[in-house]
Design a protein around this motif. Structure first.
Motif, PDB file in Angstrom:
ATOM      1  N   LEU A 367      -0.376  10.254   2.623  1.00 21.62           N
ATOM      2  CA  LEU A 367      -0.816  11.198   3.649  1.00 21.62           C
ATOM      3  C   LEU A 367      -0.991  10.473   4.984  1.00 21.62           C
ATOM      4  O   LEU A 367      -1.366   9.295   5.016  1.00 21.62           O
ATOM      5  CB  LEU A 367      -2.122  11.872   3.234  1.00 21.62           C
ATOM      6  N   PRO A 368      -0.750  11.145   6.099  1.00 22.25           N
ATOM      7  CA  PRO A 368      -0.852  10.502   7.409  1.00 22.25           C
ATOM      8  C   PRO A 368      -2.246   9.946   7.674  1.00 22.25           C
ATOM      9  O   PRO A 368      -3.255  10.590   7.383  1.00 22.25           O
ATOM     10  CB  PRO A 368      -0.543  11.646   8.387  1.00 22.25           C
ATOM     11  N   GLY A 369      -2.302   8.717   8.191  1.00 20.93           N
ATOM     12  CA  GLY A 369      -3.567   8.115   8.581  1.00 20.93           C
ATOM     13  C   GLY A 369      -4.260   7.326   7.496  1.00 20.93           C
ATOM     14  O   GLY A 369      -5.222   6.600   7.771  1.00 20.93           O
ATOM     15  N   ILE A 370      -3.797   7.448   6.250  1.00 21.50           N
ATOM     16  CA  ILE A 370      -4.408   6.696   5.151  1.00 21.50           C
ATOM     17  C   ILE A 370      -3.743   5.333   5.046  1.00 21.50           C
ATOM     18  O   ILE A 370      -2.520   5.211   5.126  1.00 21.50           O
ATOM     19  CB  ILE A 370      -4.300   7.474   3.826  1.00 21.50           C
ATOM     20  N   VAL A 371      -4.556   4.287   4.865  1.00 22.54           N
ATOM     21  CA  VAL A 371      -4.041   2.923   4.760  1.00 22.54           C
ATOM     22  C   VAL A 371      -3.531   2.687   3.339  1.00 22.54           C
ATOM     23  O   VAL A 371      -4.290   2.738   2.379  1.00 22.54           O
ATOM     24  CB  VAL A 371      -5.133   1.890   5.098  1.00 22.54           C
ATOM     25  N   THR A 372      -2.239   2.411   3.205  1.00 24.85           N
ATOM     26  CA  THR A 372      -1.626   2.172   1.905  1.00 24.85           C
ATOM     27  C   THR A 372      -1.569   0.675   1.632  1.00 24.85           C
ATOM     28  O   THR A 372      -1.099  -0.094   2.459  1.00 24.85           O
ATOM     29  CB  THR A 372      -0.206   2.746   1.870  1.00 24.85           C
ATOM     30  N   VAL A 373      -2.029   0.279   0.430  1.00 31.39           N
ATOM     31  CA  VAL A 373      -2.215  -1.135   0.115  1.00 31.39           C
ATOM     32  C   VAL A 373      -1.374  -1.533  -1.098  1.00 31.39           C
ATOM     33  O   VAL A 373      -1.481  -0.922  -2.164  1.00 31.39           O
ATOM     34  CB  VAL A 373      -3.696  -1.439  -0.166  1.00 31.39           C
ATOM     35  N   SER A 374      -0.561  -2.562  -0.935  1.00 30.70           N
ATOM     36  CA  SER A 374       0.186  -3.134  -2.057  1.00 30.70           C
ATOM     37  C   SER A 374      -0.575  -4.327  -2.623  1.00 30.70           C
ATOM     38  O   SER A 374      -1.534  -4.812  -2.009  1.00 30.70           O
ATOM     39  CB  SER A 374       1.591  -3.562  -1.608  1.00 30.70           C
ATOM     40  N   ALA A 375      -0.137  -4.808  -3.787  1.00 34.86           N
ATOM     41  CA  ALA A 375      -0.891  -5.855  -4.491  1.00 34.86           C
ATOM     42  C   ALA A 375      -0.158  -7.193  -4.478  1.00 34.86           C
ATOM     43  O   ALA A 375       1.073  -7.253  -4.555  1.00 34.86           O
ATOM     44  CB  ALA A 375      -1.140  -5.425  -5.928  1.00 34.86           C
ATOM     45  N   THR A 376      -0.952  -8.273  -4.420  1.00 35.61           N
ATOM     46  CA  THR A 376      -0.435  -9.639  -4.488  1.00 35.61           C
ATOM     47  C   THR A 376      -1.179 -10.426  -5.558  1.00 35.61           C
ATOM     48  O   THR A 376      -2.249 -10.035  -6.015  1.00 35.61           O
ATOM     49  CB  THR A 376      -0.597 -10.359  -3.137  1.00 35.61           C
ATOM     50  N   GLY A 377      -0.585 -11.584  -5.934  1.00 31.94           N
ATOM     51  CA  GLY A 377      -1.215 -12.508  -6.866  1.00 31.94           C
ATOM     52  C   GLY A 377      -1.675 -13.763  -6.157  1.00 31.94           C
ATOM     53  O   GLY A 377      -1.668 -13.837  -4.920  1.00 31.94           O
ATOM     54  N   VAL A 378      -2.047 -14.772  -6.932  1.00 28.71           N
ATOM     55  CA  VAL A 378      -2.635 -15.982  -6.367  1.00 28.71           C
ATOM     56  C   VAL A 378      -1.655 -16.737  -5.473  1.00 28.71           C
ATOM     57  O   VAL A 378      -2.072 -17.506  -4.600  1.00 28.71           O
ATOM     58  CB  VAL A 378      -3.170 -16.888  -7.502  1.00 28.71           C
ATOM     59  N   GLN A 379      -0.348 -16.532  -5.658  1.00 33.09           N
ATOM     60  CA  GLN A 379       0.640 -17.209  -4.829  1.00 33.09           C
ATOM     61  C   GLN A 379       0.985 -16.430  -3.560  1.00 33.09           C
ATOM     62  O   GLN A 379       1.939 -16.764  -2.847  1.00 33.09           O
ATOM     63  CB  GLN A 379       1.920 -17.452  -5.643  1.00 33.09           C
ATOM     64  N   ASN A 380       0.206 -15.398  -3.267  1.00 38.45           N
ATOM     65  CA  ASN A 380       0.452 -14.542  -2.100  1.00 38.45           C
ATOM     66  C   ASN A 380       1.834 -13.888  -2.155  1.00 38.45           C
ATOM     67  O   ASN A 380       2.465 -13.630  -1.125  1.00 38.45           O
ATOM     68  CB  ASN A 380       0.285 -15.317  -0.787  1.00 38.45           C
ATOM     69  N   LEU A 381       2.280 -13.598  -3.374  1.00 35.73           N
ATOM     70  CA  LEU A 381       3.556 -12.932  -3.601  1.00 35.73           C
ATOM     71  C   LEU A 381       3.283 -11.552  -4.176  1.00 35.73           C
ATOM     72  O   LEU A 381       2.321 -11.365  -4.927  1.00 35.73           O
ATOM     73  CB  LEU A 381       4.397 -13.748  -4.580  1.00 35.73           C
ATOM     74  N   LYS A 382       4.114 -10.577  -3.829  1.00 29.75           N
ATOM     75  CA  LYS A 382       3.925  -9.228  -4.366  1.00 29.75           C
ATOM     76  C   LYS A 382       3.795  -9.265  -5.881  1.00 29.75           C
ATOM     77  O   LYS A 382       4.592  -9.894  -6.571  1.00 29.75           O
ATOM     78  CB  LYS A 382       5.101  -8.321  -3.983  1.00 29.75           C
ATOM     79  N   SER A 383       2.796  -8.587  -6.418  1.00 32.45           N
ATOM     80  CA  SER A 383       2.623  -8.496  -7.867  1.00 32.45           C
ATOM     81  C   SER A 383       3.804  -7.749  -8.473  1.00 32.45           C
ATOM     82  O   SER A 383       4.352  -6.813  -7.859  1.00 32.45           O
ATOM     83  CB  SER A 383       1.316  -7.774  -8.201  1.00 32.45           C
ATOM     84  N   TYR A 384       4.186  -8.133  -9.686  1.00 34.84           N
ATOM     85  CA  TYR A 384       5.415  -7.601 -10.294  1.00 34.84           C
ATOM     86  C   TYR A 384       5.421  -6.088 -10.425  1.00 34.84           C
ATOM     87  O   TYR A 384       6.472  -5.444 -10.384  1.00 34.84           O
ATOM     88  CB  TYR A 384       5.652  -8.238 -11.664  1.00 34.84           C
ATOM     89  N   TYR A 385       4.258  -5.470 -10.556  1.00 31.78           N
ATOM     90  CA  TYR A 385       4.167  -4.025 -10.784  1.00 31.78           C
ATOM     91  C   TYR A 385       4.020  -3.232  -9.489  1.00 31.78           C
ATOM     92  O   TYR A 385       4.200  -2.020  -9.463  1.00 31.78           O
ATOM     93  CB  TYR A 385       2.949  -3.714 -11.669  1.00 31.78           C
TER      94      TYR A 385
END
Length: 508
Positions: A367-385
């Motif tokens: 929805l407009p204006g909502i902050v969308t957050v992706s996930a990372t692991g300890v290596q600062n790399l995108k989590s596999y899921y």
């Protein structure tokens, strides 16, 4: 099981937001103080009830007329949010939705579920891993001076500088983060010092219940909200773990259905309105609104769900509340042309369908204006899921990765350690865990800049984030095939948006 998820979506997303705004062009442009109002129940037709949202113009004459139409159609008005024009109703008439859509003044109307009401969707990935007493003792033995007993296992705090930020500014008691989730166990010793009962409620069914303890989880298995709350604001009190913003307050707004754990639209509408009307500055939304993973605007029921939830979150935003939401755990590219959804509807029999994420929206994260957050692991790399997408992901934050990013901590656990009901602690991973880390940093920013608007807070959140840039390769399992494609440059891209949030920069 509720669709809790941890993390998803990006406010930067110009193409997605523009298309969504165009799709939602029928929505009202403003909404002030939404006073919920219950109405007398009408006699429903024989048969099982379904829940509906009926979205109308906001003038009193239209609202009264529509309520009469609902009663005349054999429906029951559960609650009316006057100022955003959302009426929650129950009806046993299978033609109730089409009949309401034909009523003068109704802008959209539809069922919020596909199965009858009985006497949640979350975004954690996998089952919980509880910390045993023996394991806790091992972690405590590795505790650094001045840290919390279990902090040695909290690689996530160190990854975003939250441990150092706490010494500068742990957050203000004037800032509250509302956890819209499965409930919060406020009796937990790590949460009790920062819990705000006056800003907490049970919103299940669409009407806020503020009676003592109504916000608590139904059982110990409904641990998701308690884990999320600890990630945000577990106190630095010499007990257990620490949160990203250990000085701010947290509240619990429960929205998970007691029978199936799902997060239905009417409950989420109630939660956003309640948060706004009770002075909550930030909400965390680690879930998607059930029963549809993606709500398509060409379906009248799904369109009504998008309309109702969007009215509620916009109302809260106008009253000064910033919303953060998890991106999802499907490893979907939300900037792609097509996504196969095999999970919807999740309250009856799912049907495989191919959707266009620019026309079918994950609510509330897209929805407009909502902050969308992706996930990372300890290596600062995108989590596999973690779901991702250029122009959709706003920021990234630690959500854990138990397969490919293992930290050098006492427990060697790549997931996130936090509070659990009944004074316990456990590991979870998911974008559900990423979003509260970003919410904690947003709370620190609000503590530093108390007059900042939601839009200004979002800009600050992006400005202090650090972007690792797209990786040269994302073949996590080493099979020679790229597991996801990162598009964009070193400043903004589909994996991390504007970057991984940074608590230390937030308080400097």
């Amino acid at each position: 099981m509720a669709h809790l998820r941890s993390g998803r979506r990006l406010a930067l997303a110009v193409p997605v937001v523009l298309s969504l705004t165009a799709s939602l062009g029928f929505l009202p442009g403003s909404a002030s103080a939404a006073a919920p109002r219950s109405a007398p129940a009408a006699t429903a037709a024989d048969g099982p009830d379904l829940a509906y949202v009926v979205n109308t113009r906001t003038d009193h004459r239209t609202l009264a007329s529509v309520r009469r139409a609902i009663a005349g159609a054999g429906g029951t008005v559960v609650v009316t949010y006057d100022r955003i024009g959302v009426i929650v109703a129950h009806s046993a008439d299978p033609d109730f939705g089409p009949r309401m859509r034909a009523v003068r003044g109704v802008q959209s109307a539809g069922a919020t579920r596909t199965t009858p009401l009985t006497a949640a969707g979350t975004t954690d990935e996998g089952t919980a891993d509880y910390l045993s007493a023996a394991e806790a003792a091992k972690v405590e033995a590795a505790a650094a001076p001045g840290s919390e007993p279990l902090e040695a296992d909290q690689w996530d705090l160190r990854a975003i500088g939250a441990d150092k930020a706490a010494a500068i500014n742990p957050g203000s008691r004037k800032v509250t983060v509302g956890v819209i989730d499965t409930g919060v166990d406020d009796t937990h010793p790590d949460l009790a010092p920062n819990f705000s009962a006056s800003q907490s409620a049970n919103c299940v069914g669409g009407v806020a219940d503020t009676s003592e303890g109504a916000w608590r989880p139904y059982t110990a298995d409904d641990y998701h909200g308690t884990h999320v709350a600890g990630e945000i604001a577990a106190a630095r009190n010499g007990v257990g773990v620490a949160g990203v913003a250990p000085g701010v307050k947290i509240s619990g707004i429960k929205v998970s259905d007691p029978d199936n754990g799902l997060f239905y639209p009417e409950s989420v509408v109630c939660a956003f309105v309640f948060a706004a009307d009770h002075g909550v500055e930030i909400t965390n939304n680690s879930y998607y609104v059930d029963p549809w993973l993606y709500n398509c605007m060409d379906d009248p029921d799904q369109r009504a769900i998008v309309d109702a939830v969007n009215r509620a979150q916009r109302y809260a935003t106008k009253k000064g509340t910033l919303h953060l939401a998890s991106a999802g755990n499907s490893n979907h590219d939300l900037a792609s042309d097509a996504i196969v959804d095999e999970s919807s509807p999740d309250d009856s029999t799912p049907v495989t369908r191919t959707i266009d994420p620019s026309e079918c929206f994950d609510v509330p994260t897209q929805l407009p204006g909502i902050v969308t957050v992706s996930a990372t692991g300890v290596q600062n790399l995108k989590s596999y899921y973690s779901t991702y997408g250029k122009g959709v992901i706003d920021v990234a934050a630690p959500g854990g990765d138990r397969l490919y990013q293992i930290p050098d901590t006492p427990s060697k656990n790549g997931r996130i350690l936090s509070t659990m009901p009944n004074n316990q602690y456990g590991f979870l991973q998911g974008t559900s865990m990423a979003s509260p880390h970003a919410a904690g940093v947003a709370a620190l920013l609000k503590s530093e800049h108390p007059r900042a608007t939601p839009a200004q807070l979002q800009a600050l959140l992006k400005a202090q984030a650090g972007n690792p840039g797209c990786p040269d390769s994302y073949d996590q399992n080493g099979d020679g095939t790229q597991d996801a494609t990162c598009e964009g440059g070193p400043r903004v891209n589909g994996f991390y948006g504007f970057g991984i949030v940074n608590a230390l920069k937030a308080v400097k």
